[in-house]
Design an enzyme around this catalytic site. Sequence first.
Site, PDB file in Angstrom:
ATOM      1  N   GLY A 141       0.845  -1.197   0.066  1.00  0.00           N
ATOM      2  CA  GLY A 141      -0.048   0.005  -0.020  1.00  0.00           C
ATOM      3  C   GLY A 141       0.715   1.287   0.165  1.00  0.00           C
ATOM      4  O   GLY A 141       2.066   1.195   0.725  1.00  0.00           O
ATOM      5  N   ALA A 171      21.992  -5.478  24.758  1.00  0.00           N
ATOM      6  CA  ALA A 171      21.287  -6.194  25.726  1.00  0.00           C
ATOM      7  C   ALA A 171      19.863  -5.523  26.071  1.00  0.00           C
ATOM      8  O   ALA A 171      19.410  -5.080  27.089  1.00  0.00           O
ATOM      9  CB  ALA A 171      22.229  -5.748  27.179  1.00  0.00           C
ATOM     10  N   GLU A 193      26.886  -5.338  24.838  1.00  0.00           N
ATOM     11  CA  GLU A 193      26.258  -4.131  25.082  1.00  0.00           C
ATOM     12  C   GLU A 193      26.961  -2.843  25.025  1.00  0.00           C
ATOM     13  O   GLU A 193      27.871  -2.631  25.943  1.00  0.00           O
ATOM     14  CB  GLU A 193      25.365  -4.351  26.205  1.00  0.00           C
ATOM     15  CG  GLU A 193      24.516  -2.915  26.502  1.00  0.00           C
ATOM     16  CD  GLU A 193      23.545  -2.198  25.559  1.00  0.00           C
ATOM     17  OE1 GLU A 193      22.724  -2.883  24.940  1.00  0.00           O
ATOM     18  OE2 GLU A 193      24.184  -1.176  25.329  1.00  0.00           O
ATOM     19  N   ALA A 212      20.551  -7.447  17.748  1.00  0.00           N
ATOM     20  CA  ALA A 212      19.238  -7.077  18.289  1.00  0.00           C
ATOM     21  C   ALA A 212      19.575  -5.456  19.074  1.00  0.00           C
ATOM     22  O   ALA A 212      19.730  -5.537  20.114  1.00  0.00           O
ATOM     23  CB  ALA A 212      18.866  -8.035  19.511  1.00  0.00           C
ATOM     24  N   VAL A 213      19.979  -4.729  17.894  1.00  0.00           N
ATOM     25  CA  VAL A 213      20.181  -3.161  18.405  1.00  0.00           C
ATOM     26  C   VAL A 213      19.102  -2.387  18.219  1.00  0.00           C
ATOM     27  O   VAL A 213      19.294  -1.278  18.300  1.00  0.00           O
ATOM     28  CB  VAL A 213      21.260  -2.772  17.521  1.00  0.00           C
ATOM     29  CG1 VAL A 213      22.795  -3.827  18.105  1.00  0.00           C
ATOM     30  CG2 VAL A 213      21.268  -2.819  16.224  1.00  0.00           C
ATOM     31  N   ASP A 238       4.340   0.928  15.701  1.00  0.00           N
ATOM     32  CA  ASP A 238       5.727   1.288  15.762  1.00  0.00           C
ATOM     33  C   ASP A 238       6.293   2.289  14.655  1.00  0.00           C
ATOM     34  O   ASP A 238       7.395   2.746  14.856  1.00  0.00           O
ATOM     35  CB  ASP A 238       6.319  -0.061  15.402  1.00  0.00           C
ATOM     36  CG  ASP A 238       6.442  -1.147  16.413  1.00  0.00           C
ATOM     37  OD1 ASP A 238       6.131  -0.982  17.552  1.00  0.00           O
ATOM     38  OD2 ASP A 238       7.181  -2.354  16.327  1.00  0.00           O
ATOM     39  N   ALA A 247       3.333  -4.015  21.218  1.00  0.00           N
ATOM     40  CA  ALA A 247       1.915  -4.471  20.489  1.00  0.00           C
ATOM     41  C   ALA A 247       0.894  -3.908  21.138  1.00  0.00           C
ATOM     42  O   ALA A 247      -0.099  -3.447  20.222  1.00  0.00           O
ATOM     43  CB  ALA A 247       1.809  -6.004  20.556  1.00  0.00           C
ATOM     44  N   HIS A 271      -5.469 -16.333  48.974  1.00  0.00           N
ATOM     45  CA  HIS A 271      -4.352 -16.749  49.406  1.00  0.00           C
ATOM     46  C   HIS A 271      -4.080 -18.294  48.966  1.00  0.00           C
ATOM     47  O   HIS A 271      -5.313 -19.048  49.309  1.00  0.00           O
ATOM     48  CB  HIS A 271      -4.095 -16.735  51.015  1.00  0.00           C
ATOM     49  CG  HIS A 271      -2.985 -17.525  51.806  1.00  0.00           C
ATOM     50  ND1 HIS A 271      -1.771 -17.049  51.525  1.00  0.00           N
ATOM     51  CD2 HIS A 271      -2.875 -18.827  52.252  1.00  0.00           C
ATOM     52  CE1 HIS A 271      -0.997 -17.773  52.278  1.00  0.00           C
ATOM     53  NE2 HIS A 271      -1.605 -18.751  52.669  1.00  0.00           N
TER      54      HIS A 271
HETATM   55  P1  FAD Z   1       4.000  -4.598  12.712  1.00  0.00           P
HETATM   56  O1  FAD Z   1       3.667  -5.657  13.654  1.00  0.00           O
HETATM   57  O2  FAD Z   1       5.346  -4.294  12.383  1.00  0.00           O
HETATM   58  O3  FAD Z   1       2.883  -4.733  11.529  1.00  0.00           O
HETATM   59  C1  FAD Z   1       3.177  -3.810  10.350  1.00  0.00           C
HETATM   60  C2  FAD Z   1       2.496  -4.612   9.049  1.00  0.00           C
HETATM   61  O4  FAD Z   1       2.521  -3.777   8.108  1.00  0.00           O
HETATM   62  C3  FAD Z   1       3.651  -6.006   8.874  1.00  0.00           C
HETATM   63  O5  FAD Z   1       2.922  -6.956   8.688  1.00  0.00           O
HETATM   64  C4  FAD Z   1       4.012  -5.397   7.392  1.00  0.00           C
HETATM   65  O6  FAD Z   1       4.118  -6.455   6.407  1.00  0.00           O
HETATM   66  C5  FAD Z   1       2.836  -4.400   6.879  1.00  0.00           C
HETATM   67  N1  FAD Z   1       3.382  -3.338   5.956  1.00  0.00           N
HETATM   68  C6  FAD Z   1       4.428  -2.532   6.099  1.00  0.00           C
HETATM   69  N2  FAD Z   1       4.259  -1.653   5.075  1.00  0.00           N
HETATM   70  C7  FAD Z   1       3.592  -1.967   4.493  1.00  0.00           C
HETATM   71  C8  FAD Z   1       2.868  -1.543   2.852  1.00  0.00           C
HETATM   72  N3  FAD Z   1       3.326  -0.494   2.438  1.00  0.00           N
HETATM   73  N4  FAD Z   1       1.710  -2.117   2.585  1.00  0.00           N
HETATM   74  C9  FAD Z   1       1.245  -3.129   3.037  1.00  0.00           C
HETATM   75  N5  FAD Z   1       1.825  -3.766   4.151  1.00  0.00           N
HETATM   76  C10 FAD Z   1       2.756  -3.123   4.731  1.00  0.00           C
HETATM   77  N6  FAD Z   1       5.886  -6.381  21.639  1.00  0.00           N
HETATM   78  C11 FAD Z   1       5.212  -6.590  22.770  1.00  0.00           C
HETATM   79  O7  FAD Z   1       4.254  -5.883  23.401  1.00  0.00           O
HETATM   80  N7  FAD Z   1       5.274  -7.728  23.521  1.00  0.00           N
HETATM   81  C12 FAD Z   1       6.357  -8.785  23.262  1.00  0.00           C
HETATM   82  O8  FAD Z   1       6.503  -9.663  23.818  1.00  0.00           O
HETATM   83  C13 FAD Z   1       7.230  -8.589  22.140  1.00  0.00           C
HETATM   84  N8  FAD Z   1       8.062  -9.348  21.772  1.00  0.00           N
HETATM   85  C14 FAD Z   1       8.804  -9.025  20.428  1.00  0.00           C
HETATM   86  C15 FAD Z   1       9.674 -10.076  20.244  1.00  0.00           C
HETATM   87  C16 FAD Z   1      10.338  -9.621  18.993  1.00  0.00           C
HETATM   88  C17 FAD Z   1      11.227 -10.852  18.312  1.00  0.00           C
HETATM   89  C18 FAD Z   1      10.024  -8.572  18.134  1.00  0.00           C
HETATM   90  C19 FAD Z   1      10.887  -8.440  16.832  1.00  0.00           C
HETATM   91  C20 FAD Z   1       9.207  -7.950  18.516  1.00  0.00           C
HETATM   92  C21 FAD Z   1       8.469  -7.847  19.799  1.00  0.00           C
HETATM   93  N9  FAD Z   1       7.530  -7.056  20.064  1.00  0.00           N
HETATM   94  C22 FAD Z   1       6.976  -7.262  21.335  1.00  0.00           C
HETATM   95  C23 FAD Z   1       7.210  -5.749  19.513  1.00  0.00           C
HETATM   96  C24 FAD Z   1       5.881  -5.870  18.525  1.00  0.00           C
HETATM   97  O9  FAD Z   1       6.127  -7.044  17.727  1.00  0.00           O
HETATM   98  C25 FAD Z   1       5.656  -4.540  17.706  1.00  0.00           C
HETATM   99  O10 FAD Z   1       5.771  -3.522  18.731  1.00  0.00           O
HETATM  100  C26 FAD Z   1       4.431  -4.590  16.998  1.00  0.00           C
HETATM  101  O11 FAD Z   1       4.070  -6.003  16.079  1.00  0.00           O
HETATM  102  C27 FAD Z   1       4.181  -3.561  16.310  1.00  0.00           C
HETATM  103  O12 FAD Z   1       2.817  -3.425  15.612  1.00  0.00           O
HETATM  104  P2  FAD Z   1       2.515  -2.469  14.414  1.00  0.00           P
HETATM  105  O13 FAD Z   1       1.002  -2.928  14.108  1.00  0.00           O
HETATM  106  O14 FAD Z   1       2.556  -1.207  14.776  1.00  0.00           O
HETATM  107  O15 FAD Z   1       3.509  -3.187  13.290  1.00  0.00           O
HETATM  108  P1  AMP Z   2      16.735  -1.945  22.156  1.00  0.00           P
HETATM  109  O1  AMP Z   2      16.451  -0.787  21.576  1.00  0.00           O
HETATM  110  O2  AMP Z   2      16.021  -2.054  23.650  1.00  0.00           O
HETATM  111  O3  AMP Z   2      16.438  -3.281  21.473  1.00  0.00           O
HETATM  112  O4  AMP Z   2      18.135  -2.215  22.353  1.00  0.00           O
HETATM  113  C1  AMP Z   2      19.366  -2.251  21.691  1.00  0.00           C
HETATM  114  C2  AMP Z   2      20.566  -2.351  22.403  1.00  0.00           C
HETATM  115  O5  AMP Z   2      21.420  -2.412  21.413  1.00  0.00           O
HETATM  116  C3  AMP Z   2      20.757  -0.661  23.100  1.00  0.00           C
HETATM  117  O6  AMP Z   2      21.038  -1.000  24.495  1.00  0.00           O
HETATM  118  C4  AMP Z   2      22.126  -0.452  22.370  1.00  0.00           C
HETATM  119  O7  AMP Z   2      23.160   0.344  23.406  1.00  0.00           O
HETATM  120  C5  AMP Z   2      22.730  -1.599  21.942  1.00  0.00           C
HETATM  121  N1  AMP Z   2      23.575  -1.441  20.714  1.00  0.00           N
HETATM  122  C6  AMP Z   2      23.426  -0.801  19.765  1.00  0.00           C
HETATM  123  N2  AMP Z   2      24.670  -0.690  18.723  1.00  0.00           N
HETATM  124  C7  AMP Z   2      25.580  -1.283  19.421  1.00  0.00           C
HETATM  125  C8  AMP Z   2      26.715  -1.893  19.081  1.00  0.00           C
HETATM  126  N3  AMP Z   2      27.588  -1.547  17.898  1.00  0.00           N
HETATM  127  N4  AMP Z   2      27.265  -2.753  20.041  1.00  0.00           N
HETATM  128  C9  AMP Z   2      26.816  -3.263  20.933  1.00  0.00           C
HETATM  129  N5  AMP Z   2      25.665  -2.665  21.517  1.00  0.00           N
HETATM  130  C10 AMP Z   2      24.975  -1.748  20.642  1.00  0.00           C
END
Ligand code: FAD
Ligand code: AMP
Length: 477
Positions: free
Chosen positions: A122, A188, A210, A275-276, A318, A326, A450
């Site tokens: 989109g 971290a 980290e 995972a930065v 996001d 989420a 409890h």
């Molecule tokens: P997203 O979930 O990123 O969804 C966006 C969607 O838009 C995607 O499906 C993408 O394909 C689609 N899209 C993008 N651009 C377009 C376009 N132009 N046209 C059509 N489709 C498009 N959050 C928590 O709250 N609890 C957790 O435990 C947690 N664990 C996580 C673990 C991991 C490993 C990761 C990576 C994230 C985690 N999160 C967690 C974060 C969470 O996943 C996000 O904050 C959340 O998914 C954001 O939702 P969103 O709807 O903004 O975007």
């Molecule tokens: P978050 O944004 O909570 O997912 O955390 C990502 C973490 O990655 C932060 O604490 C950053 O300080 C760390 N980070 C980013 N770049 C680097 C790097 N080059 N080496 C080590 N840690 C990093």
Amino acid sequence: MTQKFDVVVIGAGPGGYVAAIKAAQLGLKTACIEKYQDGEGKLALGGTCLNVGCIPSKALLDSSWKFHEAQDGFAIHGINHAGVTMDVPAMIGRKANIVKNLTGGVAGLFKSNGVTVLQGHGKLLAGKKVEVTGPNGVEIVEADNVILASGSRPIDIPPAPVDQKIIVDSTGALEFQQVPKRLGVIGAGVIGLELGSVWSRLGAEVTVLEALDTFLMAADTAVSKEALKTLTKQGLDIKLGARVTGSEVQGEEVLVKYTDANGEQTITFDKLIVAVGRRPVTTDLLASDSGVDIDERGFIYVDDYCATSVPGVYAIGDVVRGLMLAHKASEEGIMVVERIKGHKAVMNYDLIPSVIYTHPEIAWVGKTEQALKAEGIEVNVGSFPFAASGRAMAANDTGGFVKVIADAKTDRVLGVHVIGPSAAELVQQGAIAMEFGTSAEDLGMMVFSHPTLSEALHEAALAVNGGAIHIANRKKR
Ligand code: FAD
Ligand code: AMP
């Protein structure tokens, strides 16, 4: 003929799909555009959260915790069994099934609520028109309201380019088919700690690099200290002040360079997770004349109600400022749709709970003691350790504590911080109390069942004013 909708949502993550369902429930003709395809090339709804985020990571955290318990946690209960083994592909397969069920569930909810799914990419054009580029070509749809919910993607850093083989991002780290012997994690943060924990429990030697000197900066200091101690004891080698500066894949391993207080260091891993952090996705989302502004960090600019610079165009989740969670995305979606319907919905950004699903879990809502003190707010603090909780003892899970922070003048609860069993659930109780302006004394006067872990929250609230029963009170009444 051009299709017209009351609401068009771009992105079917927890922000977009929840907004679309809510809009349809409120009687608005709604379409949701999504392009993500699963490993079988099929359209998958649910976004990062369901496909490669919250849910799959929790599935692996639960599987790996059960393995860890079976290995090390059963003997104390008198359960003796030898030779526990781990079938990693089976674990990954279970995770894939959960993802499939949930993403299919969103498709079912769209169907039952009458949301039209438009498969493809989109792009917002001028005049609230949206171009959808899908498997069958390009279509333009029109909308009275557009909700941008395109989410985020992992940040790449030049010193560690992801190849999804040896150097992976969070998505790749959910797909390992065997346990790496030596696993490096850069960052971290929440994702690094959760994924590092999964593979560490299964036997990987995990080193977390980290860059910052401070661990879990957003958490209350008492919690982050306890977390560092406990995770280190579990075997995670967390190196703070270690900034990764380069890496070189050499066959089946990767040599990582980092700098710390002692200068340049090198370390070799079999897999490296980057995972930065995550960055907003706005690639080809906005036509140059769409009128939607992006801020200096790449997020779509919105006000407190998620309205963009174009009337009738909103952005949530996001892709906009605030916590990348989420539940924050979903609630923004609900707020926007309610406001489209003319309701005066607002969102309480001060009470969004944060959770890290390590063991023990770490969770908080409201402000930390340090932040409140920095603001010059006088506080009273009550803590209760799980070591003094009968329920935690029964479960042999006594690490951590609950900390309740209240305003010294009004006694109103301003923060609840938990590290320990079921921290995520306990903090939610704190969030409910805080939403209604509850005082520590009120929380202390409530009846808690409890034996429950929730009693630790009760006792911590009592401790705020020196009234805890099952521990010595730091503060006297
Ligand atoms: P997203 O979930 O990123 O969804 C966006 C969607 O838009 C995607 O499906 C993408 O394909 C689609 N899209 C993008 N651009 C377009 C376009 N132009 N046209 C059509 N489709 C498009 N959050 C928590 O709250 N609890 C957790 O435990 C947690 N664990 C996580 C673990 C991991 C490993 C990761 C990576 C994230 C985690 N999160 C967690 C974060 C969470 O996943 C996000 O904050 C959340 O998914 C954001 O939702 P969103 O709807 O903004 O975007
Ligand atoms: P978050 O944004 O909570 O997912 O955390 C990502 C973490 O990655 C932060 O604490 C950053 O300080 C760390 N980070 C980013 N770049 C680097 C790097 N080059 N080496 C080590 N840690 C990093």
